[in-house]
Design a protein around this motif. Structure first.
Motif, PDB file in Angstrom:
ATOM      1  N   ALA A  47       0.820  -1.221   0.000  1.00 35.90           N
ATOM      2  CA  ALA A  47       0.000   0.000   0.000  1.00 35.90           C
ATOM      3  C   ALA A  47       0.849   1.264   0.000  1.00 35.90           C
ATOM      4  O   ALA A  47       0.367   2.343  -0.345  1.00 35.90           O
ATOM      5  CB  ALA A  47      -0.928  -0.010   1.215  1.00 35.90           C
ATOM      6  N   ARG A  48       2.124   1.164   0.408  1.00 36.71           N
ATOM      7  CA  ARG A  48       2.990   2.344   0.413  1.00 36.71           C
ATOM      8  C   ARG A  48       3.395   2.649  -1.026  1.00 36.71           C
ATOM      9  O   ARG A  48       3.944   1.791  -1.718  1.00 36.71           O
ATOM     10  CB  ARG A  48       4.222   2.113   1.280  1.00 36.71           C
ATOM     11  CG  ARG A  48       3.918   2.061   2.761  1.00 36.71           C
ATOM     12  CD  ARG A  48       5.170   2.238   3.607  1.00 36.71           C
ATOM     13  NE  ARG A  48       6.239   1.304   3.255  1.00 36.71           N
ATOM     14  CZ  ARG A  48       7.378   1.664   2.681  1.00 36.71           C
ATOM     15  NH1 ARG A  48       7.619   2.923   2.370  1.00 36.71           N
ATOM     16  NH2 ARG A  48       8.295   0.757   2.395  1.00 36.71           N
ATOM     17  N   PHE A  49       3.139   3.889  -1.446  1.00 39.00           N
ATOM     18  CA  PHE A  49       3.340   4.251  -2.845  1.00 39.00           C
ATOM     19  C   PHE A  49       3.899   5.661  -2.932  1.00 39.00           C
ATOM     20  O   PHE A  49       3.305   6.614  -2.429  1.00 39.00           O
ATOM     21  CB  PHE A  49       2.002   4.171  -3.589  1.00 39.00           C
ATOM     22  CG  PHE A  49       2.093   4.490  -5.055  1.00 39.00           C
ATOM     23  CD1 PHE A  49       2.417   3.512  -5.974  1.00 39.00           C
ATOM     24  CD2 PHE A  49       1.838   5.783  -5.514  1.00 39.00           C
ATOM     25  CE1 PHE A  49       2.496   3.811  -7.331  1.00 39.00           C
ATOM     26  CE2 PHE A  49       1.915   6.089  -6.858  1.00 39.00           C
ATOM     27  CZ  PHE A  49       2.240   5.102  -7.781  1.00 39.00           C
ATOM     28  N   ARG A  50       5.075   5.789  -3.574  1.00 37.43           N
ATOM     29  CA  ARG A  50       5.673   7.100  -3.767  1.00 37.43           C
ATOM     30  C   ARG A  50       5.229   7.647  -5.121  1.00 37.43           C
ATOM     31  O   ARG A  50       5.420   6.984  -6.153  1.00 37.43           O
ATOM     32  CB  ARG A  50       7.198   7.005  -3.730  1.00 37.43           C
ATOM     33  CG  ARG A  50       7.888   8.367  -3.812  1.00 37.43           C
ATOM     34  CD  ARG A  50       9.397   8.237  -3.785  1.00 37.43           C
ATOM     35  NE  ARG A  50       9.866   7.614  -2.551  1.00 37.43           N
ATOM     36  CZ  ARG A  50      11.153   7.414  -2.285  1.00 37.43           C
ATOM     37  NH1 ARG A  50      12.085   7.793  -3.169  1.00 37.43           N
ATOM     38  NH2 ARG A  50      11.508   6.829  -1.156  1.00 37.43           N
ATOM     39  N   PRO A  51       4.656   8.832  -5.171  1.00 40.18           N
ATOM     40  CA  PRO A  51       4.152   9.373  -6.439  1.00 40.18           C
ATOM     41  C   PRO A  51       5.287   9.640  -7.418  1.00 40.18           C
ATOM     42  O   PRO A  51       6.451   9.784  -7.029  1.00 40.18           O
ATOM     43  CB  PRO A  51       3.451  10.661  -6.018  1.00 40.18           C
ATOM     44  CG  PRO A  51       4.051  11.023  -4.699  1.00 40.18           C
ATOM     45  CD  PRO A  51       4.413   9.743  -4.033  1.00 40.18           C
ATOM     46  N   PRO A  52       4.963   9.719  -8.706  1.00 39.66           N
ATOM     47  CA  PRO A  52       6.001   9.850  -9.744  1.00 39.66           C
ATOM     48  C   PRO A  52       6.949  11.019  -9.531  1.00 39.66           C
ATOM     49  O   PRO A  52       8.164  10.880  -9.757  1.00 39.66           O
ATOM     50  CB  PRO A  52       5.183  10.023 -11.026  1.00 39.66           C
ATOM     51  CG  PRO A  52       3.874   9.393 -10.742  1.00 39.66           C
ATOM     52  CD  PRO A  52       3.616   9.610  -9.286  1.00 39.66           C
ATOM     53  N   HIS A  53       6.430  12.186  -9.108  1.00 40.34           N
ATOM     54  CA  HIS A  53       7.285  13.364  -9.020  1.00 40.34           C
ATOM     55  C   HIS A  53       8.316  13.258  -7.900  1.00 40.34           C
ATOM     56  O   HIS A  53       9.240  14.065  -7.823  1.00 40.34           O
ATOM     57  CB  HIS A  53       6.436  14.630  -8.835  1.00 40.34           C
ATOM     58  CG  HIS A  53       5.704  14.690  -7.527  1.00 40.34           C
ATOM     59  ND1 HIS A  53       4.481  14.085  -7.325  1.00 40.34           N
ATOM     60  CD2 HIS A  53       6.023  15.290  -6.345  1.00 40.34           C
ATOM     61  CE1 HIS A  53       4.077  14.301  -6.087  1.00 40.34           C
ATOM     62  NE2 HIS A  53       4.995  15.034  -5.473  1.00 40.34           N
ATOM     63  N   ARG A  54       8.161  12.267  -7.012  1.00 33.68           N
ATOM     64  CA  ARG A  54       9.128  12.069  -5.935  1.00 33.68           C
ATOM     65  C   ARG A  54      10.064  10.893  -6.209  1.00 33.68           C
ATOM     66  O   ARG A  54      10.855  10.529  -5.348  1.00 33.68           O
ATOM     67  CB  ARG A  54       8.396  11.869  -4.610  1.00 33.68           C
ATOM     68  CG  ARG A  54       7.614  13.115  -4.152  1.00 33.68           C
ATOM     69  CD  ARG A  54       7.022  12.922  -2.766  1.00 33.68           C
ATOM     70  NE  ARG A  54       8.050  12.524  -1.806  1.00 33.68           N
ATOM     71  CZ  ARG A  54       7.883  11.548  -0.895  1.00 33.68           C
ATOM     72  NH1 ARG A  54       6.738  10.889  -0.829  1.00 33.68           N
ATOM     73  NH2 ARG A  54       8.860  11.257  -0.065  1.00 33.68           N
ATOM     74  N   ARG A  55       9.981  10.321  -7.373  1.00 31.59           N
ATOM     75  CA  ARG A  55      10.888   9.227  -7.752  1.00 31.59           C
ATOM     76  C   ARG A  55      12.032   9.806  -8.581  1.00 31.59           C
ATOM     77  O   ARG A  55      11.792  10.481  -9.593  1.00 31.59           O
ATOM     78  CB  ARG A  55      10.137   8.157  -8.552  1.00 31.59           C
ATOM     79  CG  ARG A  55       8.985   7.542  -7.776  1.00 31.59           C
ATOM     80  CD  ARG A  55       8.384   6.347  -8.509  1.00 31.59           C
ATOM     81  NE  ARG A  55       7.225   5.834  -7.780  1.00 31.59           N
ATOM     82  CZ  ARG A  55       6.709   4.621  -7.907  1.00 31.59           C
ATOM     83  NH1 ARG A  55       7.253   3.775  -8.786  1.00 31.59           N
ATOM     84  NH2 ARG A  55       5.665   4.241  -7.204  1.00 31.59           N
TER      85      ARG A  55
END
Length: 363
Positions: free
Chosen positions: A71-79
């Motif tokens: 469930a933990r998901f880092r959004p694209p702009h923070r990758r």
């Protein structure tokens, strides 16, 4: 898996009518090519790594940094990724210089080291283009600028989604050497989507074969190229690529001498720097077999080999895997079933491979 932390990419779920179910652990260096027919899931997998597609079951980590875990998901702009699309998508109102600087507008993410502006310009041959607008660039030049912009963001991972597919063949041939320079000089791992075998042979270190949203095979390029159980090796355009070192060059004949393991190959080539590393391509259809070393042949490259396997192939052919010495590099040969039987060829037999064509795949 030694070296840098591996890339973890495991996703399962539906996207419309398409189902993706992959579980991959990939090297944290070099170029990994995602290869397969249209609609097999190459771009979907790439977008899942970028966070542009979110699957309910997923795990993604790069350089020890977790981007998705359940469930933990880092959004694209923070990758910390650089993404190069099929179309360059440059800002039309900005010069090449300002397009490049847009990629470097912020500090590199923690744990990354951004490429310097002048290094990117040199690496991609952009010096004479810096003051031009995108409308005054060729397709290949626009794509090189797009790659530079992605690199200047200081990514931990570079994602390339068929970056040459919108270009004609001459332009592809023009830009491939720049991609080879990236592969040779950068520490940033690259996931590279393509359906073009030439790009795989020139760029890839690792190969992922996808079909209908699942992984058909994954491994070092040389391993899958010579695996007769793999569709990639059974195709009519099957070939192997071998790492080679330049030893000499004959300017009168235009032939370079390259060493592959304990063997030497003569290859049509411009002058090569002695000791430089190269990659040569040998197609299965360019290799024939002889029980006895031929004499008086026009074929320049005749190599002692051992038959590793012989697998029935389409059109009454046999796909033969050959080894250059014990545990040495592998070659492929496609021979007729009649020739296989008439010569009494068998696994473990020592024979001679007559290589009718050798080409530099990468210099």
């Amino acid at each position: 898996m030694s070296g840098p932390d591996p890339i973890r990419a495991a996703f399962r779920g539906r996207l419309g009518a398409f189902t993706l179910d992959v579980d991959l652990t990939l090297p944290g260096r070099g170029v990994t090519a995602l290869f397969g027919p249209s609609g097999c899931g190459k771009t979907t997998l790439l977008r899942a790594v970028a966070g542009l597609h979110r699957f309910p079951v997923g795990n993604c980590a790069v350089a020890g940094d977790s981007w998705q875990d359940g469930a933990r998901f880092r959004p694209p702009h923070r990758r910390p990724i650089g993404y190069v699309f099929q179309e360059a998508s440059l800002f039309p109102h900005l010069s090449v210089r300002r397009n490049l600087l847009f990629g470097a507008r912020g500090a590199a993410p923690a744990g990354t080291e951004a490429l310097r502006f002048d290094e990117a310009v040199d690496l991609l041959g952009l010096e004479r283009l810096l003051d031009r607008g995108p409308q005054h660039l060729s397709g290949g030049e626009r794509q090189r600028v797009a790659i530079g912009r992605a690199l200047l963001s200081g990514p931990r991972l570079l994602l390339m989604d068929e970056p040459l597919s919108a270009l004609d063949r001459p332009t592809r041939d023009e830009i491939l050497p720049f991609l080879e320079r990236l592969q040779a000089r950068l520490a940033v791992p690259i996931l590279y989507v393509t359906h073009d075998r030439t790009e795989v042979e020139r760029l890839a270190d690792t190969l992922v074969l996808l079909r209908a949203g699942r992984v058909e095979a994954v491994g070092p390029l040389a391993t899958l190229q010579s695996d007769p159980t793999c569709d990639y090796a059974r195709g009519r355009d099957a070939a192997v690529t071998l790492d080679a070192m330049a030893e000499d060059h004959d300017p009168e004949d235009g032939l370079a001498t390259l060493r592959v393991g304990a063997h030497r190959l003569l290859v049509p080539s411009p002058p090569l720097l002695p000791g430089s590393r190269h990659r040569v391509r040998i197609a299965a259809g360019d290799v024939s077999l002889a029980r006895v070393a031929p004499a008086g042949s026009t074929i320049l490259n005749i190599l002692p080999v051992v038959i590793v396997s012989g697998t029935p192939a389409e059109d009454h052919a046999v796909l033969v895997v050959l080894s250059l010495g014990q545990d040495g590099p592998r070659l492929l040969a496609r021979v007729t079933r009649r020739s296989w039987q008439a010569l009494g060829l068998a696994v473990g037999q020592a024979v001679h491979a007559q290589v009718k064509g050798v080409a530099l795949a990468r210099a």
